[in-house]
Design an enzyme around this catalytic site. Sequence first.
Site, short mmCIF file in Angstrom:
data_model
loop_
_atom_site.label_atom_id
_atom_site.label_comp_id
_atom_site.label_asym_id
_atom_site.label_seq_id
_atom_site.Cartn_x
_atom_site.Cartn_y
_atom_site.Cartn_z
CG LEU A 9 38.24 12.78 -84.70
CD1 LEU A 9 39.01 12.08 -83.58
CD2 LEU A 9 37.72 14.13 -84.22
NE ARG A 16 53.34 5.00 -90.63
CZ ARG A 16 52.67 3.86 -90.59
NH1 ARG A 16 53.02 2.85 -91.34
NH2 ARG A 16 51.61 3.75 -89.82
CG ASN A 231 48.18 4.68 -91.10
OD1 ASN A 231 47.52 5.67 -90.85
ND2 ASN A 231 47.94 3.50 -90.55
CE1 TYR A 369 37.23 19.77 -131.58
CE2 TYR A 369 37.48 21.65 -133.07
CZ TYR A 369 37.19 21.14 -131.81
OH TYR A 369 36.87 21.98 -130.79
CB ALA A 426 36.55 16.41 -151.38
NE ARG A 443 37.60 20.80 -155.60
CZ ARG A 443 36.85 19.71 -155.49
NH1 ARG A 443 36.60 19.17 -154.31
NH2 ARG A 443 36.36 19.15 -156.56
C1 UD1 Z 1 42.94 5.31 -82.29
C2 UD1 Z 1 42.41 4.86 -80.95
C3 UD1 Z 1 42.49 3.35 -80.85
C4 UD1 Z 1 41.76 2.70 -82.00
C5 UD1 Z 1 42.29 3.23 -83.33
C6 UD1 Z 1 41.43 2.73 -84.46
C7 UD1 Z 1 42.94 6.69 -79.47
C8 UD1 Z 1 43.80 7.20 -78.40
N1 UD1 Z 1 43.17 5.49 -79.93
O1 UD1 Z 1 44.31 4.99 -82.31
O2 UD1 Z 1 41.92 2.92 -79.61
O3 UD1 Z 1 41.92 1.30 -81.93
O4 UD1 Z 1 42.22 4.67 -83.34
O5 UD1 Z 1 41.96 3.16 -85.67
O6 UD1 Z 1 42.02 7.36 -79.88
N2 UD1 Z 1 43.44 12.70 -85.08
C9 UD1 Z 1 43.21 14.05 -85.01
N3 UD1 Z 1 43.87 14.80 -84.10
C10 UD1 Z 1 44.75 14.26 -83.23
C11 UD1 Z 1 44.99 12.86 -83.29
C12 UD1 Z 1 44.32 12.12 -84.23
O7 UD1 Z 1 42.42 14.58 -85.80
O8 UD1 Z 1 45.31 15.00 -82.42
C13 UD1 Z 1 42.75 11.90 -86.08
C14 UD1 Z 1 43.70 11.33 -87.10
O9 UD1 Z 1 43.79 12.16 -88.24
C15 UD1 Z 1 43.06 10.00 -87.45
C16 UD1 Z 1 42.29 9.62 -86.20
O10 UD1 Z 1 42.15 10.80 -85.44
O11 UD1 Z 1 42.14 10.15 -88.50
C17 UD1 Z 1 42.96 8.54 -85.42
O12 UD1 Z 1 44.20 8.98 -84.98
P1 UD1 Z 1 45.40 7.99 -84.80
O13 UD1 Z 1 46.53 8.74 -84.23
O14 UD1 Z 1 45.63 7.26 -86.06
O15 UD1 Z 1 44.82 6.99 -83.68
P2 UD1 Z 1 45.40 5.60 -83.32
O16 UD1 Z 1 46.66 5.79 -82.57
O17 UD1 Z 1 45.45 4.75 -84.50
#
Ligand code: UD1
Length: 464
Positions: A9, A16, A231, A369, A426, A443
């Site tokens: 993912l 941030r 983050n 060089y 030289a 030269r």
């Molecule tokens: C998530 C978990 C939480 C866990 C934590 C660990 C869920 C609902 N919660 O929370 O239980 O403890 O990770 O770090 O899953 N991402 C997508 N598409 C989206 C949303 C997120 O690709 O629509 C990706 C983000 O880029 C990220 C990862 O998923 O890499 C986690 O997303 P994030 O929103 O940070 O999850 P948390 O709220 O931290």
Amino acid sequence: MKQTCAIILAAGKGTRMKSNQPKVLAQVLFKPMLGYVIDSCKHSQITDICVVTGHQSEMVEQYLDGLEGNFTIVKQEQQKGTGHAVICAKEFIESHRGQDVLVLYGDTPCLDNQTILEAHQLHQQQQNAITVVSAVIEDPTGYGRVIRNGETVEKIVEQKDASLQQLEIQEINAGVYWFAADKLLCALQALTSNNAQGEYYLPDTIAITQQQGNRVGCYRALCSDIIRGANSRRELYQLNEFMRQKVIDKHLDQGVEFVSTDGVYIAPDAVIGTDTVILPGTILKEQVVIGEHCSIGPNTLIQRSTVGNRVTLNCVQCYQSKIHDDVDIGPFVHIRPNSEIHHHVHIGDFVEVKNSVIGAGTGISHLTYVGDSDVGKNVNFGCGVVTVNYDGVHKHRCTIKDGAFIGCNTNLVAPVTIGENGYTGAGSTITEDVPAQALGIARARQQIKEEFSTKKLAGRKKKV
Ligand code: UD1
Ligand code: CA
């Protein structure tokens, strides 16, 4: 072992981070976080990888194009949660029915292949539909809490949905899961966004799959560092520092010496031989191999290069090159790509070498060089020699045969060859080949004009 594949993912915006590039491409020790995650998959023998992208998808795709391996890229147009991200990869999961699917995040570079593999072992042993990886941490704020039922997991409750009692739980969801592909597809169908954040939560598949009559297990990671991510720029900086120290510790354990680690940054893939000393300000970027008994630094940057044994590099920048044993380079030397420096070469201050081979025992002591050149053994370069390799349109090569002696301030206008033991006077600008053993001198002859300054400088004021 069952066939495996992975879904990473990587759609998050990383607001941030205050960056124009997607968060997963933020670098930790010169490598995007996503690269670490992909490597951990590869080291776990997972080659079939789907990456879910979102913000600046093209940049992630471009990065993946440059990597080895085949990636399936799925775009999640709107970020509606981790569960929704996996739903976007439905076709990928369908094409891997019967296999085990690893789901993980692209921004957790500390996740190691040991965790991935041990979780998979447990997944297979217990014949789970889902095996979630957990970690126990001091401050669980913000994470999903693991609600256990002995060996199995009942559900995961997100921070915003948790009761006060649940918030006390220190075992958290690491965001890494093994799923049986078919069970995952069934659970995703039942997923809703009925929660505090109105998102599709991937962890909700845990309760769903159990209701569907399947078993869910939990692998507790041996070390909570696996969840480390970034983050914000501040967290990214801290992550870099954490990894930096980890890499240095590894080398200390393996017999590498650090007088001080000030300004020392070493990419995780660097190989350094025992008894080599790394001095302050040394930066070793990707694909660096250094032999034993070397002295590297201070203030030395090396990238994609191999360095032999007993080599000294003092204030050197070296890119995509090979340096053999017993070479001594620096200070203030630039070794540019595609150079090969053979053994017992000495290169002194303010020298640039580019796309050249320097034969064994050759000396290039100062202000020189050498570009696009093939230099033989035991050649001596005087001070201030320049290979004139570029005519404004084309680059040409110089050939300098074994034992040649290039006089100070010689310009070698390429293409030109200096024969074996050839000599240049030289200050010569050499435009034609110099035969073996011969002297090339080009030269004007010196003239003397007696009493020239008596009149010319008659009115000059002297400072002291
Ligand atoms: C998530 C978990 C939480 C866990 C934590 C660990 C869920 C609902 N919660 O929370 O239980 O403890 O990770 O770090 O899953 N991402 C997508 N598409 C989206 C949303 C997120 O690709 O629509 C990706 C983000 O880029 C990220 C990862 O998923 O890499 C986690 O997303 P994030 O929103 O940070 O999850 P948390 O709220 O931290
Ligand atoms: Ca010169």
